[in-house]
Scaffold this motif. Structure first.
Motif, PDB file in Angstrom:
ATOM      1  N   LYS A 233       0.829  -1.215   0.000  1.00 57.05           N
ATOM      2  CA  LYS A 233       0.000   0.000   0.000  1.00 57.05           C
ATOM      3  C   LYS A 233       0.861   1.262   0.000  1.00 57.05           C
ATOM      4  O   LYS A 233       0.623   2.194  -0.768  1.00 57.05           O
ATOM      5  CB  LYS A 233      -0.936   0.003   1.218  1.00 57.05           C
ATOM      6  CG  LYS A 233      -1.949  -1.135   1.228  1.00 57.05           C
ATOM      7  CD  LYS A 233      -2.931  -1.020   2.368  1.00 57.05           C
ATOM      8  CE  LYS A 233      -2.272  -1.080   3.729  1.00 57.05           C
ATOM      9  NZ  LYS A 233      -1.563  -2.370   3.955  1.00 57.05           N
ATOM     10  N   SER A 234       1.867   1.279   0.870  1.00 55.60           N
ATOM     11  CA  SER A 234       2.734   2.464   0.936  1.00 55.60           C
ATOM     12  C   SER A 234       3.540   2.631  -0.348  1.00 55.60           C
ATOM     13  O   SER A 234       3.754   3.753  -0.826  1.00 55.60           O
ATOM     14  CB  SER A 234       3.673   2.360   2.141  1.00 55.60           C
ATOM     15  OG  SER A 234       2.936   2.320   3.350  1.00 55.60           O
ATOM     16  N   SER A 235       3.966   1.523  -0.930  1.00 56.16           N
ATOM     17  CA  SER A 235       4.704   1.601  -2.198  1.00 56.16           C
ATOM     18  C   SER A 235       3.818   2.161  -3.299  1.00 56.16           C
ATOM     19  O   SER A 235       4.262   2.964  -4.132  1.00 56.16           O
ATOM     20  CB  SER A 235       5.225   0.213  -2.594  1.00 56.16           C
ATOM     21  OG  SER A 235       6.153  -0.267  -1.651  1.00 56.16           O
ATOM     22  N   ASN A 238       3.394   5.915  -2.863  1.00 60.73           N
ATOM     23  CA  ASN A 238       4.582   6.612  -3.352  1.00 60.73           C
ATOM     24  C   ASN A 238       4.609   6.643  -4.876  1.00 60.73           C
ATOM     25  O   ASN A 238       4.998   7.649  -5.485  1.00 60.73           O
ATOM     26  CB  ASN A 238       5.847   5.936  -2.824  1.00 60.73           C
ATOM     27  CG  ASN A 238       6.016   6.114  -1.319  1.00 60.73           C
ATOM     28  OD1 ASN A 238       5.409   6.989  -0.719  1.00 60.73           O
ATOM     29  ND2 ASN A 238       6.837   5.268  -0.707  1.00 60.73           N
ATOM     30  N   ALA A 246       5.501   7.779   1.987  1.00 62.78           N
ATOM     31  CA  ALA A 246       5.311   6.822   3.072  1.00 62.78           C
ATOM     32  C   ALA A 246       6.545   5.944   3.224  1.00 62.78           C
ATOM     33  O   ALA A 246       7.259   5.659   2.253  1.00 62.78           O
ATOM     34  CB  ALA A 246       4.081   5.948   2.792  1.00 62.78           C
ATOM     35  N   VAL A 248       8.558   2.625   3.492  1.00 61.55           N
ATOM     36  CA  VAL A 248       8.381   1.295   2.911  1.00 61.55           C
ATOM     37  C   VAL A 248       9.469   0.371   3.450  1.00 61.55           C
ATOM     38  O   VAL A 248      10.652   0.659   3.334  1.00 61.55           O
ATOM     39  CB  VAL A 248       8.444   1.342   1.370  1.00 61.55           C
ATOM     40  CG1 VAL A 248       8.332  -0.062   0.791  1.00 61.55           C
ATOM     41  CG2 VAL A 248       7.350   2.244   0.817  1.00 61.55           C
ATOM     42  N   THR A 255       3.313   0.711   8.500  1.00 63.55           N
ATOM     43  CA  THR A 255       2.396   1.847   8.563  1.00 63.55           C
ATOM     44  C   THR A 255       1.417   1.622   9.704  1.00 63.55           C
ATOM     45  O   THR A 255       0.631   0.679   9.679  1.00 63.55           O
ATOM     46  CB  THR A 255       1.625   2.007   7.225  1.00 63.55           C
ATOM     47  OG1 THR A 255       2.555   2.191   6.167  1.00 63.55           O
ATOM     48  CG2 THR A 255       0.699   3.212   7.292  1.00 63.55           C
ATOM     49  N   VAL A 259      -1.747   8.024   6.380  1.00 67.01           N
ATOM     50  CA  VAL A 259      -0.879   9.009   5.734  1.00 67.01           C
ATOM     51  C   VAL A 259      -1.639   9.562   4.543  1.00 67.01           C
ATOM     52  O   VAL A 259      -2.123   8.801   3.693  1.00 67.01           O
ATOM     53  CB  VAL A 259       0.450   8.366   5.275  1.00 67.01           C
ATOM     54  CG1 VAL A 259       1.333   9.403   4.589  1.00 67.01           C
ATOM     55  CG2 VAL A 259       1.178   7.730   6.451  1.00 67.01           C
ATOM     56  N   ASP A 274      -3.165   6.457   2.702  1.00 67.67           N
ATOM     57  CA  ASP A 274      -2.534   5.167   2.999  1.00 67.67           C
ATOM     58  C   ASP A 274      -2.897   4.789   4.425  1.00 67.67           C
ATOM     59  O   ASP A 274      -2.888   5.638   5.327  1.00 67.67           O
ATOM     60  CB  ASP A 274      -1.018   5.288   2.843  1.00 67.67           C
ATOM     61  CG  ASP A 274      -0.301   3.954   3.087  1.00 67.67           C
ATOM     62  OD1 ASP A 274      -0.960   2.902   2.996  1.00 67.67           O
ATOM     63  OD2 ASP A 274       0.908   3.989   3.370  1.00 67.67           O
TER      64      ASP A 274
END
Length: 451
Positions: A233-235, A238, A246, A248, A255, A259, A274
């Protein structure tokens, strides 16, 4: 200006952004400001609409600053009153000293949006144009800025006024038949009243279509990323943002809080959220993050459900999907195709659209961006687009409903005439002909100081 709606007073405010800058501007608006200008400039009489270089003096005659003074006599000014602009050096201390001098000379500090509100009350702008001033300042993209400028120049208002004019013509025709009840329906048929009504509805639908697109351009959409821990999700956030927003790592549960980031896709603002990975946990901090995840889901316009393409939709993912609000649109995103070997791109599934992609290599991310715009109903920056707000859409929808009711009451002239009147009233709310004072207070309170 209606004195019952607005007090006769002089207002002043710093019109430039807070902080240090090369130039700072103080704006003053009120009645008969020529003596005010002479007092602050040490006796100089400014020529209307010309820049006068001068010192700005305190009560003892000592200079506070020097710069340019511009004088715009009413009604030929932004507010319709006398307007004075003092352009000095942009230090916060000198700006506050100069503003304090304006207060000493009889001005009071302006409220948020008060200059634009006076322009509206003095018939220099209608309400839709006044709102577009704030929209132009707050525009998050070049497309939004151009559309806001069209509204400021009156494109939206022109379309509304044209609709109102056509409604007035039809109302005159309809209400005239009330004096001749024995000929009412035949009279309307001869004047093609039904055809006029259909044409007005078609015009309103076109305006509503433009307004919906304008509302999308102004408000954007809120997209929440949900899924199990460590699915990327964070990737993906980004990748969508084009920046390392975020953190990673390969550690599940990295996380722990929501965010938020605003990105632009073809000029449309997309607010991406995120969230913490959804799983059973005993970690107190992670539990709070998961609670906030579900709160974010409840406020979202669209959910991107991330799945590891190597494992696919597992039983735990199925359980997650069942917990999502039934009315919330969702797109399934199969991430990490660079590891699974699957081809990136959009696919159709039984439950709706899906995308295979790699947030790490960016393969498939453009397809997801296009799908997000499609999901929100964006058709592109078409010609004639103007920004619109939710209150505009509400008024247009109510006007459309009244026109439908007028069509249904075609054989009952009194009811038809009343529905047409209510449709006109709804449209007039947009430009401010019929707007309660409490609504005006809400609208202008959201403007920045000095506007």
């Amino acid at each position: 200006m209606n004195p019952l709606r607005y007090p006769e007073s002089t207002i002043a405010a710093v019109a430039t952004a807070p902080g240090r800058g090369g130039v700072g501007v103080i704006r003053v608006s009120g009645r008969a400001l020529l003596p005010f200008a002479q007092a602050i400039s040490g006796g100089k009489t400014p020529k209307p609409r010309y820049a006068t270089y001068t010192d700005f003096h305190d009560a003892a005659g000592e200079p506070i600053d020097n710069g340019l003074m511009l004088y715009f006599p009413g009604p030929h000014s932004f507010t319709g009153e006398d307007v004075l602009e003092l352009q000095g050096h942009g230090g916060p201390v000198v700006m506050q000293m100069l503003l304090a001098r304006c207060v000493e000379l009889g001005a009071r500090l302006a409220e948020p949006g008060e200059f634009t509100k006076r322009a509206f009350l003095n018939d220099k702008l209608d309400l839709a144009q006044a709102e577009s001033v704030a929209d132009l300042i707050d525009a998050s993209s070049a497309t939004a800025a151009r559309s806001a400028l069209k509204s400021l120049k009156g494109a939206f208002s022109h379309d509304i006024h044209q609709l109102v004019d056509h409604l007035i013509t039809l109302r005159m025709l309809t209400e005239a038949t009330l004096d001749f009840p024995e000929e009412d329906v035949d009279f309307l048929e001869a004047a093609d009243a039904r055809g006029q009504l259909h044409r007005i509805r078609a015009e309103l639908d076109a305006v509503l279509g433009h307004a919906r697109q304008g509302a999308i351009l102004r408000e954007g959409m809120h997209v929440v990323l949900v899924g199990e821990p460590n699915v990327g999700k964070s990737s993906l956030m980004n990748a969508l943002a084009g920046d390392e927003i975020a953190i990673v790592t390969d550690i599940a549960g990295t996380t722990r809080d929501t965010v938020r980031e605003e990105i632009l896709i073809d000029g449309v603002p997309v607010h991406v959220i995120d969230t913490a990975g959804l799983r059973e946990t005993e970690d107190v901090v992670e539990k709070i993050g998961i609670e906030r995840t579900w709160a974010a889901v409840g406020k979202a316009d669209l959910a991107l459900v991330l799945v590891d393409s190597r494992s696919g939709v597992t039983a735990s993912v199925e359980a997650l999907l069942e917990r999502l609000p039934p009315a919330l649109p969702r797109v399934t995103v199969y991430n990490k195709v660079d590891l699974s070997g699957e081809a990136a791109g959009q696919i159709e599934e039984e439950n709706g659209p899906a995308v295979r992609l790699s947030a790490r290599t960016m393969a498939g991310v453009p397809e997801l961006r296009a799908l997000l715009l499609k999901a929100i109903g964006w058709h592109g920056a078409e010609e004639g687009l103007y920004l619109a707000r939710e209150r505009h859409l509400d008024a247009l929808r109510r006007a459309r409903a009244h026109l439908d009711a007028a069509e249904a009451a075609y054989q009952q002239i009194e009811l038809m005439a009343e529905e047409l009147r209510m449709a006109q009233s709804a449209l007039s709310e947009i430009t401010g002909e019929f707007t309660p004072d409490d609504l005006l207070g809400v609208i202008f309170s959201r403007f920045c100081i000095g506007k």
